[in-house]
Design a protein around this motif. Structure first.
Motif, PDB file in Angstrom:
ATOM      1  N   VAL A 192       0.820  -1.216   0.000  1.00  0.00           N
ATOM      2  CA  VAL A 192       0.000   0.000   0.000  1.00  0.00           C
ATOM      3  C   VAL A 192       0.854   1.267   0.000  1.00  0.00           C
ATOM      4  CG1 VAL A 192      -1.648   1.371   1.344  1.00  0.00           C
ATOM      5  CG2 VAL A 192      -2.067  -1.068   0.957  1.00  0.00           C
ATOM      6  N   PRO A 193       1.804   1.416   0.931  1.00  0.00           N
ATOM      7  CA  PRO A 193       2.631   2.624   0.862  1.00  0.00           C
ATOM      8  C   PRO A 193       3.498   2.685  -0.390  1.00  0.00           C
ATOM      9  CG  PRO A 193       3.428   1.144   2.590  1.00  0.00           C
ATOM     10  CD  PRO A 193       2.114   0.623   2.142  1.00  0.00           C
ATOM     11  N   ALA A 194       3.972   1.533  -0.873  1.00  0.00           N
ATOM     12  CA  ALA A 194       4.798   1.527  -2.083  1.00  0.00           C
ATOM     13  C   ALA A 194       3.997   1.986  -3.294  1.00  0.00           C
ATOM     14  CB  ALA A 194       5.362   0.128  -2.320  1.00  0.00           C
ATOM     15  N   LYS A 195       2.753   1.511  -3.416  1.00  0.00           N
ATOM     16  CA  LYS A 195       1.911   1.898  -4.542  1.00  0.00           C
ATOM     17  C   LYS A 195       1.595   3.389  -4.522  1.00  0.00           C
ATOM     18  CE  LYS A 195      -0.987   1.251  -8.016  1.00  0.00           C
ATOM     19  NZ  LYS A 195      -1.436   2.655  -8.154  1.00  0.00           N
ATOM     20  N   ASP A 196       1.400   3.939  -3.341  1.00  0.00           N
ATOM     21  CA  ASP A 196       1.010   5.351  -3.222  1.00  0.00           C
ATOM     22  C   ASP A 196       2.099   6.318  -3.660  1.00  0.00           C
ATOM     23  OD1 ASP A 196      -1.447   4.645  -2.312  1.00  0.00           O
ATOM     24  OD2 ASP A 196      -1.108   5.168  -0.213  1.00  0.00           O
ATOM     25  N   LEU A 197       3.353   5.906  -3.622  1.00  0.00           N
ATOM     26  CA  LEU A 197       4.465   6.825  -3.864  1.00  0.00           C
ATOM     27  C   LEU A 197       4.378   7.527  -5.217  1.00  0.00           C
ATOM     28  CD1 LEU A 197       7.481   4.759  -2.449  1.00  0.00           C
ATOM     29  CD2 LEU A 197       6.238   6.633  -1.349  1.00  0.00           C
ATOM     30  N   SER A 198       3.917   6.814  -6.236  1.00  0.00           N
ATOM     31  CA  SER A 198       3.877   7.388  -7.581  1.00  0.00           C
ATOM     32  C   SER A 198       2.538   8.038  -7.910  1.00  0.00           C
ATOM     33  CB  SER A 198       4.179   6.311  -8.626  1.00  0.00           C
ATOM     34  OG  SER A 198       3.196   5.279  -8.585  1.00  0.00           O
ATOM     35  N   ASP A 199       1.555   7.888  -7.017  1.00  0.00           N
ATOM     36  CA  ASP A 199       0.195   8.324  -7.345  1.00  0.00           C
ATOM     37  C   ASP A 199      -0.322   9.461  -6.480  1.00  0.00           C
ATOM     38  OD1 ASP A 199       0.190   6.338  -9.241  1.00  0.00           O
ATOM     39  OD2 ASP A 199      -0.872   4.889  -7.991  1.00  0.00           O
ATOM     40  N   ILE A 200       0.501  10.025  -5.632  1.00  0.00           N
ATOM     41  CA  ILE A 200       0.031  11.032  -4.681  1.00  0.00           C
ATOM     42  C   ILE A 200      -0.606  12.247  -5.356  1.00  0.00           C
ATOM     43  CG2 ILE A 200       0.773  12.661  -2.881  1.00  0.00           C
ATOM     44  CD1 ILE A 200       2.749  10.510  -1.949  1.00  0.00           C
ATOM     45  N   PRO A 201       0.008  12.854  -6.382  1.00  0.00           N
ATOM     46  CA  PRO A 201      -0.609  14.044  -6.991  1.00  0.00           C
ATOM     47  C   PRO A 201      -2.011  13.782  -7.535  1.00  0.00           C
ATOM     48  CG  PRO A 201       1.671  13.841  -7.690  1.00  0.00           C
ATOM     49  CD  PRO A 201       1.329  12.566  -6.996  1.00  0.00           C
ATOM     50  N   GLY A 202      -2.176  12.710  -8.297  1.00  0.00           N
ATOM     51  CA  GLY A 202      -3.477  12.399  -8.874  1.00  0.00           C
ATOM     52  C   GLY A 202      -4.502  12.028  -7.819  1.00  0.00           C
ATOM     53  N   ASP A 203      -4.079  11.246  -6.805  1.00  0.00           N
ATOM     54  CA  ASP A 203      -5.003  10.853  -5.752  1.00  0.00           C
ATOM     55  C   ASP A 203      -5.500  12.073  -4.985  1.00  0.00           C
ATOM     56  OD1 ASP A 203      -4.717   8.218  -6.462  1.00  0.00           O
ATOM     57  OD2 ASP A 203      -3.270   7.739  -4.887  1.00  0.00           O
ATOM     58  N   ALA A 204      -4.586  12.999  -4.698  1.00  0.00           N
ATOM     59  CA  ALA A 204      -4.977  14.216  -3.986  1.00  0.00           C
ATOM     60  C   ALA A 204      -5.941  15.051  -4.816  1.00  0.00           C
ATOM     61  CB  ALA A 204      -3.732  15.029  -3.635  1.00  0.00           C
ATOM     62  N   GLU A 223       4.904  11.574   0.984  1.00  0.00           N
ATOM     63  CA  GLU A 223       5.793  10.584   0.377  1.00  0.00           C
ATOM     64  C   GLU A 223       6.886  10.104   1.323  1.00  0.00           C
ATOM     65  OE1 GLU A 223       9.085  10.260  -3.231  1.00  0.00           O
ATOM     66  OE2 GLU A 223       7.477  11.763  -3.383  1.00  0.00           O
ATOM     67  N   SER A 224       7.534  11.028   2.016  1.00  0.00           N
ATOM     68  CA  SER A 224       8.649  10.639   2.894  1.00  0.00           C
ATOM     69  C   SER A 224       8.196   9.700   3.997  1.00  0.00           C
ATOM     70  CB  SER A 224       9.298  11.885   3.503  1.00  0.00           C
ATOM     71  OG  SER A 224       9.872  12.694   2.501  1.00  0.00           O
ATOM     72  N   ALA A 225       7.067  10.013   4.628  1.00  0.00           N
ATOM     73  CA  ALA A 225       6.564   9.174   5.714  1.00  0.00           C
ATOM     74  C   ALA A 225       6.122   7.810   5.185  1.00  0.00           C
ATOM     75  CB  ALA A 225       5.415   9.875   6.423  1.00  0.00           C
ATOM     76  N   ALA A 226       5.539   7.796   3.986  1.00  0.00           N
ATOM     77  CA  ALA A 226       5.127   6.526   3.393  1.00  0.00           C
ATOM     78  C   ALA A 226       6.346   5.643   3.126  1.00  0.00           C
ATOM     79  CB  ALA A 226       4.358   6.774   2.098  1.00  0.00           C
TER      80      ALA A 226
END
Length: 304
Positions: free
Chosen positions: A196-208, A221-224
């Motif tokens: 879950v945290p690994a997948k989120d790293l590349s998708d944060i801008p779009g998800d937000a 990203e850093s905390a993830a």
């Protein structure tokens, strides 16, 4: 059973190919491996596994996953385009309405494919499809929150092993062996705590931008990255203790996971500059996926 697939005939071959790409082939592969692991780890307690039935069950399971992820692509257009995804819908090669139609047909086929299988398989596939819709579909998609994502991943992951076990034991009500329980718990935790945290790293801008409150959006990203790097060795330690305490034959799996943990930690701690973009941020996720696949291959090969 193969005749049922003629329902896809109205769709051109190119459309089916694009739909397969949209549904994430790596996910389809690891879903197949989860199912086969459920079969393989059931073999020590049963000699009832019918190869044709195992194949049919695999078709039903993978068809349900194909339908779920294809529909997810239909609902992820906005964030996928912002994140620079190269999947067919995001780049405009596959119409969302067409993809949704193929997903619906695949969902029906996954249920039809359970005819002749142990009765619980129909319910397993139906529940998996329901989880997939709840994850992506209106009115309140669970993918919008990190807790919803975790719940769906855990339940769907456990269902994959249950599907394989159910088919291998022909639905006779056998109790799952300790090895399967330990492996399934470790694999699901690997998905949730590392994936879950690994997948989120590349998708944060779009998800937000899409209003999703994923783990990466909530903690950054850093905390993830830190969470992933800490969770991976912690999970490996817990898995090692479980293998020793319950004396289950998963030493080879443990060794492969150990190598994967090292790779994930290295990928997770490597600095990523803004100019490196999405590809660099996906390395931890790709490492996570490769480890997941190798762990399951090892489990299957070690028990057949």
């Amino acid at each position: 059973m193969s005749a049922n697939w003629t329902l896809l005939a109205p769709f051109p071959a190119r459309v089916i190919t694009l739909c397969l790409a949209e549904s994430r082939p790596s996910v389809l592969a690891v879903s197949s491996l989860r199912y086969l692991t459920g079969v393989a780890l059931a073999l020590p307690i049963t000699s009832l596994a019918d190869p044709l039935m195992v194949f049919q069950g695999g078709v039903a399971w993978v068809a349900s996953i194909f339908a779920i992820y294809l529909y997810n692509g239909v609902t992820d257009i906005a964030e996928d385009r912002i994140n620079g995804s190269g999947r067919p819908i995001a780049r405009g090669e596959l119409r969302p309405r067409t993809a949704a139609a193929v997903a619906a047909v695949a969902a029906v086929l996954s249920l039809v494919a359970t005819v002749g299988l142990p009765g619980p398989m129909t319910w397993i596939i139906a529940v998996n499809l329901a989880l997939g819709y709840l994850y992506s579909g209106p009115p309140a998609p669970l993918k919008a929150s990190s807790s919803g994502t975790v719940i769906v991943l855990m339940l769907s992951g456990l269902l994959s092993y249950l599907a394989g076990f159910t088919v291998a034991t022909a639905g006779t009500g056998e109790v799952a062996p300790t090895g399967l329980i330990v492996f399934a718990a470790a694999a699901v935790c690997w998905m949730v705590l590392v994936g879950v945290p690994a997948k989120d790293l590349s998708d944060i801008p779009g998800d937000a931008a899409a209003g999703r409150r994923t783990l990466g959006v909530l903690i950054g990203e850093s905390a993830a990255r830190r969470m992933m790097v800490v969770a991976a060795p912690g999970l490996l330690t817990a898995f090692c203790v479980a293998v020793v305490v319950w004396d289950v034959p998963l030493v080879g799996v443990l060794a492969v996971m150990a190598a994967g943990v090292v790779a994930v930690v290295v990928a997770g701690t490597r600095a990523v500059g803004r100019e490196q973009g999405r590809a660099a941020r996906r390395r931890p996720y790709e490492t996570f996926m490769a480890t997941q696949q190798l762990v399951h291959v090892t489990a299957v090969l070690s028990n057949i």
